[in-house]
Scaffold this active site. Structure first.
Site, short mmCIF file in Angstrom:
data_model
loop_
_atom_site.label_atom_id
_atom_site.label_comp_id
_atom_site.label_asym_id
_atom_site.label_seq_id
_atom_site.Cartn_x
_atom_site.Cartn_y
_atom_site.Cartn_z
N THR A 14 5.76 5.11 -5.78
CA THR A 14 4.95 4.65 -6.91
C THR A 14 3.74 5.54 -7.17
O THR A 14 3.36 6.36 -6.35
CB THR A 14 4.45 3.21 -6.67
OG1 THR A 14 3.58 3.20 -5.55
CG2 THR A 14 5.60 2.26 -6.45
N ASP A 15 3.15 5.31 -8.35
CA ASP A 15 1.90 5.98 -8.69
C ASP A 15 0.73 5.05 -8.31
O ASP A 15 0.94 4.02 -7.66
CB ASP A 15 1.87 6.37 -10.17
CG ASP A 15 2.00 5.18 -11.11
OD1 ASP A 15 1.79 4.02 -10.67
OD2 ASP A 15 2.32 5.40 -12.29
N MET A 16 -0.45 5.39 -8.70
CA MET A 16 -1.64 4.60 -8.32
C MET A 16 -1.61 3.18 -8.88
O MET A 16 -2.24 2.28 -8.35
CB MET A 16 -2.91 5.31 -8.77
CG MET A 16 -3.17 6.57 -7.96
SD MET A 16 -4.64 7.48 -8.48
CE MET A 16 -5.92 6.28 -8.22
N ALA A 17 -0.83 2.96 -9.93
CA ALA A 17 -0.75 1.62 -10.54
C ALA A 17 0.35 0.77 -9.89
O ALA A 17 0.55 -0.37 -10.30
CB ALA A 17 -0.50 1.76 -12.04
N ILE A 19 3.54 1.52 -10.06
CA ILE A 19 4.73 1.66 -10.89
C ILE A 19 5.53 2.86 -10.37
O ILE A 19 4.96 3.89 -10.02
CB ILE A 19 4.33 1.89 -12.37
CG1 ILE A 19 3.56 0.66 -12.88
CG2 ILE A 19 5.55 2.17 -13.23
CD1 ILE A 19 2.92 0.87 -14.24
#
Length: 129
Positions: A14-17, A19
């Site tokens: 995932t990314d920082m969010a 997602i």
């Protein structure tokens, strides 16, 4: 014939969010294709060491439909769409429950030791017939 491969989204996907980073969908479908080939009784390591042959992706056409999130349980569905003499087109979907999140058409060919495109292996053709 439809193959099913289950996987989970980890933090690293995932990314920082939280997602799933878009390129990781390609990793998920790669794992699905590898498991599909293995389920057909084809040992890719043996193909390489015995015959110098490897499967490679020639083309991917993908559609991102909806995001996946950290902790999601996903299913990669793989179906042979077209089988030709030297290539096969696979239809792959990444789903959460029954909801498609990513869809792709993937063209795969076999390369020989010199990098030349070869006909699909007979054991693959037998397994798919």
């Amino acid at each position: 014939m439809r193959h099913r491969f289950d996987c989970r989204v980890y933090y690293e996907d995932t990314d920082m969010a939280g997602i799933v980073y878009h390129a990781n969908f390609l990793k998920f479908i790669e794992r699905g294709r590898s498991e599909w080939v293995a389920s057909l009784g084809i040992d890719q390591r043996q193909m390489k060491t015995r015959d110098g042959q490897v499967f490679v992706v020639r083309r991917i056409e993908g559609d991102y439909l909806s995001p996946a999130y950290y902790g999601d349980d996903l299913t990669v569905l793989t179906t042979a769409d077209k089988i030709g003499g030297a290539r096969m087109v696979l239809r792959q979907q990444v789903c959460r429950d029954e909801t498609p999140l990513f869809e792709a058409l993937v063209t795969v060919v076999v390369l020989g030791p010199g990098g030349q495109v070869l006909r699909l292996p007979p054991e693959l053709r037998r397994a798919l017939s």
